[in-house]
Design an enzyme around this catalytic site. Structure first.
Site, PDB file in Angstrom:
ATOM      1  N   ASP A   1       0.827  -1.205   0.000  1.00 30.72           N
ATOM      2  CA  ASP A   1       0.000   0.000   0.000  1.00 30.72           C
ATOM      3  C   ASP A   1       0.862   1.256   0.000  1.00 30.72           C
ATOM      4  O   ASP A   1       0.556   2.238  -0.677  1.00 30.72           O
ATOM      5  CB  ASP A   1      -0.928   0.014   1.223  1.00 30.72           C
ATOM      6  CG  ASP A   1      -2.110  -0.933   1.069  1.00 30.72           C
ATOM      7  OD1 ASP A   1      -2.346  -1.408  -0.061  1.00 30.72           O
ATOM      8  OD2 ASP A   1      -2.784  -1.203   2.076  1.00 30.72           O
TER       9      ASP A   1
ATOM     10  N   LYS B   1       0.496   3.205  -3.473  1.00 32.93           N
ATOM     11  CA  LYS B   1      -0.558   4.207  -3.335  1.00 32.93           C
ATOM     12  C   LYS B   1      -0.166   5.401  -2.466  1.00 32.93           C
ATOM     13  O   LYS B   1      -0.344   6.560  -2.860  1.00 32.93           O
ATOM     14  CB  LYS B   1      -1.815   3.544  -2.749  1.00 32.93           C
ATOM     15  CG  LYS B   1      -2.291   2.346  -3.558  1.00 32.93           C
ATOM     16  CD  LYS B   1      -3.351   1.548  -2.844  1.00 32.93           C
ATOM     17  CE  LYS B   1      -3.675   0.260  -3.592  1.00 32.93           C
ATOM     18  NZ  LYS B   1      -4.692  -0.557  -2.893  1.00 32.93           N
TER      19      LYS B   1
ATOM     20  N   GLU C   1      -9.583   0.046   3.928  1.00 26.75           N
ATOM     21  CA  GLU C   1      -8.989   1.172   3.221  1.00 26.75           C
ATOM     22  C   GLU C   1      -7.577   0.796   2.783  1.00 26.75           C
ATOM     23  O   GLU C   1      -6.917  -0.029   3.422  1.00 26.75           O
ATOM     24  CB  GLU C   1      -8.931   2.428   4.106  1.00 26.75           C
ATOM     25  CG  GLU C   1     -10.294   2.942   4.552  1.00 26.75           C
ATOM     26  CD  GLU C   1     -11.061   3.661   3.457  1.00 26.75           C
ATOM     27  OE1 GLU C   1     -10.492   3.848   2.367  1.00 26.75           O
ATOM     28  OE2 GLU C   1     -12.232   4.016   3.691  1.00 26.75           O
ATOM     29  N   CYS C   2      -7.101   1.438   1.719  1.00 28.82           N
ATOM     30  CA  CYS C   2      -5.786   1.112   1.173  1.00 28.82           C
ATOM     31  C   CYS C   2      -4.653   1.828   1.892  1.00 28.82           C
ATOM     32  O   CYS C   2      -3.493   1.496   1.695  1.00 28.82           O
ATOM     33  CB  CYS C   2      -5.734   1.461  -0.309  1.00 28.82           C
ATOM     34  SG  CYS C   2      -5.827   3.231  -0.635  1.00 28.82           S
ATOM     35  N   GLY C   3      -4.954   2.794   2.720  1.00 27.76           N
ATOM     36  CA  GLY C   3      -3.907   3.529   3.411  1.00 27.76           C
ATOM     37  C   GLY C   3      -3.968   5.013   3.162  1.00 27.76           C
ATOM     38  O   GLY C   3      -3.558   5.810   4.001  1.00 27.76           O
TER      39      GLY C   3
END
Length: 305
Positions: free
Chosen positions: A157, A161, A265-267
């Site tokens: 992540d 991202k 959540e992805c971070g």
């Protein structure tokens, strides 16, 4: 204390005090006035904004917030926002640029959609950010390891991202972003405000926070907005191909993301403290490995002597 929005962000490395998808709020080089919200002012604005239509929220953003961008993965809500922005009649012309994080692990349908959106909105500028040192999925695997999302999802992540988001905000001098998050998506988004300020001082606006999935889908249909073909195959929220699955009737909109994992959540939208702990742990392990190697070398040298 007032929440301050920095005029630009300093350089951050992977293993320092930075804790989330947003760079540090401090900068000794800042020369522009800061946007300041007190807690009471932020609460007041949210009370007003929650009763406005999304188009009115967007009009307020364009005429109020400096260095405004839209962050998007080209999901339905983000596409609706992009279309609304294209139709706004605002006092001063301003096209809100898009920031797209190409993780190098998107579905081919998502990447094809990016091209279709560019064709539909020719005045739109899309800033694409990829992981450092990689232009393809193969290069990412060679540099950071095969199937990193399974071996170390936190690190994945960060690399795919969070760090690219930091870099985008820093290089573009972003002060505020429009997001496609909604309360009806569930999870941590259930109590979402229209206007937020994260721990790094970034303004985040969620213009469609009050809308349901059906409302967004109807807007897309009524306005003939291009959308991801995967949505016709049972998907509702589309991320990386390795962590996205179709959802069943009646399941939460984002239940197809990271199935079998506790994360939602992805971070990028997670609290900064989570990444502070993650990065500190990475640095601690690195130092322990370096110390162990040094002790081993000393022992070998002593034995040879």
């Amino acid at each position: 204390m007032p929440a301050k929005i920095p005029s630009h962000y300093p350089l951050d490395q992977e293993v320092n005090e930075t804790e989330s998808g947003y760079a540090s709020a401090s900068s000794s080089e800042a020369s522009l006035p800061e946007v300041v919200f007190t807690k009471a002012h932020l609460q007041f604005l949210n009370r007003q904004l929650q009763f406005l239509e999304p188009q009115d929220v967007l009009r307020w953003c364009i005429t109020t917030l400096p260095n405004l961008y839209q962050t998007t993965a080209f999901g339905l809500t983000g596409l609706a926002i992009t279309d609304m922005l294209s139709k706004l009649n605002v006092p001063r012309p301003q096209v809100v640029d898009l920031i797209f994080l190409d993780t190098l692990h998107h579905f081919k349908e998502t990447l094809a959609l990016v091209d279709r959106v560019r064709q539909r909105y020719p005045n739109l500028n899309v800033h694409v950010y990829k992981p450092l040192g990689a232009e393809t999925e193969e290069e990412f695997a060679q540099k950071y390891g095969e199937r990193l999302w399974e071996a170390n999802d936190e690190r994945y992540d960060w690399l795919a991202k969070v760090e690219p988001a930091q870099r985008a905000y820093r290089e573009l001098k972003v002060d505020a972003v429009l997001t496609g998050r909604r309360r009806s998506q569930g999870g941590k988004r259930g109590d979402l405000d229209v206007l937020e300020i994260d721990e790094a001082g970034l303004i985040k606006v969620n213009p469609l926070a009050n809308w349901s999935f059906d409302q967004v889908r109807q807007y897309i249909k009524d306005n003939n907005v291009p959308y991801n073909e995967l949505l016709d195959k049972g998907y509702k929220s589309v991320g990386d191909y390795h962590s996205t699955k179709p959802v069943k009737e009646g399941e939460d909109e984002r239940s197809g993301r990271w199935q079998g994992q506790a994360k939602t959540e992805c971070g990028i939208h997670n609290p900064r403290s989570k990444y502070a702990q993650f990065l500190a742990e990475m640095e601690r392990k690195r130092q322990e490995e370096a110390l162990a190697q040094a002790l081993e070398n000393v022992q070998v040298t002593a034995a040879d002597a």
